[in-house]
Design an enzyme around this catalytic site. Sequence first.
Site, PDB file in Angstrom:
ATOM      1  N   GLU A 127       0.810  -1.221   0.000  1.00  0.00           N
ATOM      2  CA  GLU A 127       0.000   0.000   0.000  1.00  0.00           C
ATOM      3  C   GLU A 127       0.846   1.275   0.000  1.00  0.00           C
ATOM      4  O   GLU A 127       0.582   2.194  -0.778  1.00  0.00           O
ATOM      5  CB  GLU A 127      -0.944   0.007   1.209  1.00  0.00           C
ATOM      6  CG  GLU A 127      -2.058  -1.024   1.141  1.00  0.00           C
ATOM      7  CD  GLU A 127      -3.093  -0.712   0.079  1.00  0.00           C
ATOM      8  OE1 GLU A 127      -3.181   0.460  -0.349  1.00  0.00           O
ATOM      9  OE2 GLU A 127      -3.807  -1.647  -0.333  1.00  0.00           O
ATOM     10  N   THR A 128       1.831   1.342   0.886  1.00  0.00           N
ATOM     11  CA  THR A 128       2.553   2.611   1.057  1.00  0.00           C
ATOM     12  C   THR A 128       4.061   2.458   1.219  1.00  0.00           C
ATOM     13  O   THR A 128       4.725   3.380   1.686  1.00  0.00           O
ATOM     14  CB  THR A 128       2.023   3.374   2.286  1.00  0.00           C
ATOM     15  OG1 THR A 128       2.237   2.569   3.469  1.00  0.00           O
ATOM     16  CG2 THR A 128       0.547   3.706   2.160  1.00  0.00           C
TER      17      THR A 128
END
Length: 333
Positions: A127-128
Amino acid sequence: MSRPARLLTALLAFALSPAIAAPAAHYSEREDVRQFIGEMADKHGFSRKELRTLFSKARFQPAIIKAITPPVEPRARSWQAYRAQFLTLQRIEAGVEFRERHREALARATELYGVPEEIIIAIIGVETVYGRNTGSYRVIDALATLAFDYPPRAEYFRGELEHYLLYARGAGIDTLELKGSYAGAIGIPQFMPGSYRRYAVDMDGDGRQDLSGSFADAIGSVANFLKAHGWEPGEPVAFAAKVEGENYRKLVDAGIKPTYRYGDLAQFGVSASGEARADAPCALIELETPGEASEYRVALTNFYVLTRYNRSSMYASAVLDLAQAVKSAYQTK
């Protein structure tokens, strides 16, 4: 038509394109936004004046519309290209470092929710990049743009805008300051506001559910999300598979929801590389790469749970592969 005329025509077409044309008025001056403000006031007791002020400061972002709009001629998706984005040596090593830094929170989350730490690590890694890339758009701009200027999914994003305003009020944060993705996803695990309100937990015990500033809260919240969506502790996620004949197409065409029995796979010409209960629900996933043979996986309930985070079999497969790679790396370190 002369070249200058053609250029002018092209520029006008670009400017007037409904996908990226700027709104005719500031959001606070638009009738659809005023209607939304009225609904928020009537339903949740918000001040109409304060919301009008807020929306007068929200800004339409054409780059968001461009990013979310599917291409007119979509390209064939490539599993190998998609996987390669996430299964890099740097991301695997960063996952091992993430585990070292947050070992206690990961252990607690696994104990409380039954989700393996490597799965939590991999989701945050995909995701990040472990909290490094959490988004640069103001959440209010992203959600206003999509709620009021992206008709294909306006209803969904108006719901998320509603959740965001409720979250911001409850948490006492500045609605204009929080940043996230172009879709309005927030923080280290990239929760949409609705998921934030439903599944965020206070793992570090400071009295707040802070997915932007607390890695412990992010770790616990990912685990809580998966548990709430049916994660089965101790059960496998997916197995590599081989297929023969043509009957296996029935399973592929049935989609990612596990509706077949593991014990019946052989009837469809499918053999899996692992063991599961004969009555375990499963699906057959085809991961396609143009110009190459497809890869197949027997996906069990926990795989389907991963697709509740992002409704893509490629996403869930990449998370699983990164989880296994990170686990292998820290076990052999």
